[in-house]
Every structure is written in structure tokens, then in C-alpha cells.
Design an enzyme around this catalytic site. Structure first.
Site: not given
Ligand code: NAD
Length: 293
Positions: A48, A92, A115
């Protein structure tokens, strides 16, 4: 059988974003938070971060030890929420056992939730309102749109009901007028439910769960699963999806693993980061925004 390859579609998203970025008087900033050294999380976060930088975004990874307390993490999120230079925050998952991931999501400013997992954005997705959409579901939708897979009025069966994939994908499929079934670990006669599907999505995390007998001939199959089934001679993980190899002979279209949904997830994260920056810092014309959708 049509292979629904992810990289060309992800690349199309990046090109649109590059055009958009050239019009912005600022560089959007993504902050990824990782706790501990879970190898898969390390690899995803690196991917990412690298893609963000390749696109020309500013990106930083904040690494905390496995032993980090929930209070410490929440304090860090509060700092990121308050920092005007931070456009996007991603924690994460999975997080260590002492941390409640739902509490973490509730703490993230929904305007920086790239997200798309906070209750506000999840709720807005179900209501059909403008939202930062969960990356993997948004990536699946973009992939199907690119390959012109019709959804209106179609039977869509999603296997897996997580907050990360199954549930938000159901919301987006509903918005496209599909008739949606969410199947899960307690579903009875999963094979019969799956055979109803014009579009079958597997998001479970069990290699080979979806066998050819579970797929209606001609159905479109989207394989979200990522399963490590060993290592090759170079020591690299061998990854497979949830869909057994024989399904390719029955389906009319299928996403490969790797190289299907995975690249789309990263592309939609960066899309969300740019959109989040534009919403917070001011956006150019709606016309340009539309072009990126
Ligand atoms: P999860 O463990 O949170 O959820 C799994 C779901 O599968 C649950 O809802 C459960 O009810 C269901 N399930 C479990 N066993 C089942 C069975 N035998 N039959 C039917 N349903 C069953 O997982 P998740 O976070 O949603 O991820 C699912 C998979 O997708 C994982 O392999 C993950 O690595 C992968 N994933 C891929 C991407 C990507 O970008 N490609 C992104 C996120 C997750």
C-alpha cells in the site's frame, strides 16, 4: 472463459487519479498504522505504501510493537484525526488480541477513514449515501463494471459475511439492483444456495471451498479469498483463492488469484485517499470528481 484480470483495471484507476492529482494544489497524505510483525500485514502495508508513493501521494507507515495497548493506539489515532496534514488513516488488521478493532474503527474520523470501515461509512453505504467505501467491495464493483458484467435484477450470492468484505459488498450490490444473498458458515446446503447465483462471490478464506458442482454453468465467479498454501523454491508464499481450479471450466468469467481482486483493493484505497483529501481540503468541479468514480 473470460479472465477478470485486476491489474489493467487498477491501472485505469491510477491514470484517472493521476489526472485528478495534477489539478490539486496539495499532495494527499496517507498514514498507515501497523501493530506487530505479522508477515502478511507487513507485506500488505509495504504494498500500500509503495503504490501510494508510486502514484505521487505522500505516505507514512507508523509501526507499533505487538504489545501496544488499546489506549496507546487510540491516543495515536486521536493525534492523526487532529492533524490537518493527514488525509487518510488506515489501521492494518488483524490487530493484536488486547486491541478491540471495532473500538479502533469507532475512533477514526469518518472523513479520514480511507478503508471505509467505520460505522459511519458502513452505514452510509447501506443507505446509498456518498461515503468512503470499503476498499475490497468497491474494488469488486469497479472490476465488474469494467468488464461490463450486468448486475441489475441478477442473483448475486456472496459467501462470507464479514464487516470487511461480505456485508459492505452486499450493500453495494443492492445499490446496483442485484438480488443479494449473504451465505456464511451456518448456511444450510451452501452448494444449492451457490448454484442460484448469476454472480457468485467467495470471501471466506478457505482454499478450494467453491467446487465446480457449486457453480451454475455460465455464472460469473469472483474470488476474494487469499490463502497461503505453502512456499515455492524461492521461499515466496504460494497464494490461492477460495475457488477450486475446476471452476474455470464451468464459469463464464472468473477473477484469478493472485491478480484479480487484490490489486483492486489497493487501487480503491488510494482512490479513497484522494477523495478524502478533496472533501476535506476543497475539491475541484463535480465534473472532475465524476470522472474518477
Ligand atoms: P473473515 O474470517 O472475517 O470472514 C470469513 C467469513 O466466511 C465469515 O463470515 C464466515 O461466516 C464465512 N465462512 C467461514 N467458513 C465458511 C464455510 N465453510 N462456508 C461458508 N462460509 C464460511 O474473513 P474476511 O476478512 O472477510 O476475508 C475473507 C477472505 O478474503 C480471506 O481469505 C482474506 O484473506 C481475503 N481478503 C482478500 C482481500 C483482497 O484484497 N483480495 C481483501 C480482504 C480479505
Amino acid at each position: 472463459m473470460l479472465e477478470l484480470s485486476g491489474p489493467p483495471v487498477a491501472e485505469a484507476v491510477y491514470q484517472e487519479l493521476q489526472t485528478l492529482l495534477a489539478t490539486l494544489p496539495y499532495v494527499p497524505h496517507l498514514r498507515v498504522v501497523r501493530l506487530g510483525d505479522d508477515p502478511a500485514s507487513v507485506a500488505y502495508v509495504r504494498l500500500k505504501d509503495r503504490q501510494a508513493k508510486r502514484l505521487g501521494l505522500s505516505s507514512q507507515v507508523d509501526v507499533f510493537p505487538e504489545s501496544t495497548s488499546q489506549e496507546e493506539l487510540l491516543a495515536h489515532i486521536a493525534r492523526l484525526n487532529a492533524d490537518p496534514e493527514v488525509d487518510g488513516i488506515l489501521v492494518q488488521s488483524p490487530v493484536p488480541r488486547q486491541v478491540d478493532f471495532n473500538a479502533v474503527l469507532e475512533a477514526i474520523d469518518p472523513l479520514k477513514d480511507v478503508d471505509g470501515l467505520t460505522p459511519v461509512n458502513a452505514g452510509r453505504m447501506w443507505m446509498g449515501l456518498e461515503a468512503l467505501e470499503s476498499c475490497t467491495p468497491a474494488g469488486v464493483m469497479r472490476l465488474l463494471k469494467h468488464y461490463q458484467i450486468p448486475l441489475a435484477g441478477k442473483e448475486v450470492v456472496i459467501v462470507g459475511r464479514s464487516n470487511l468484505v461480505g456485508k459492505p459488498l452486499a450493500a453495494l450490490m443492492l445499490r446496483e439492483h442485484a438480488t443479494v444473498t449473504l451465505a456464511h458458515s451456518r448456511t444450510q446446503d451452501l452448494a444449492a444456495v451457490c448454484r442460484r447465483a448469476d454472480v457468485l462471490v467467495a470471501a471466506v478464506g478457505k482454499a478450494g471451498l467453491i467446487t465446480p458442482e457449486m457453480v451454475r454453468p455460465g455464472a460469473v465467479v469472483v474470488d476474494v479469498g487469499i490463502n497461503r498454501v505453502g512456499q515455492n523454491e524461492k521461499g515466496r508464499d504460494i497464494l490461492v483463492g477460495d475457488v477450486a481450479p475446476g471452476v474455470a471450466a464451468v464459469a463464464s468469467a472468473l477473477t484469478p488469484v493472485p491478480g484479480g481482486v487484490g490489486p483492486m483493493t489497493v487501487a480503491m484505497l488510494l482512490y479513497n485517499t484522494v477523495i478524502a483529501a478533496m472533501r476535506r481540503r476543497g475539491r475541484p468541479t463535480g465534473e472532475r470528481l465524476q470522472a474518477a468514480r
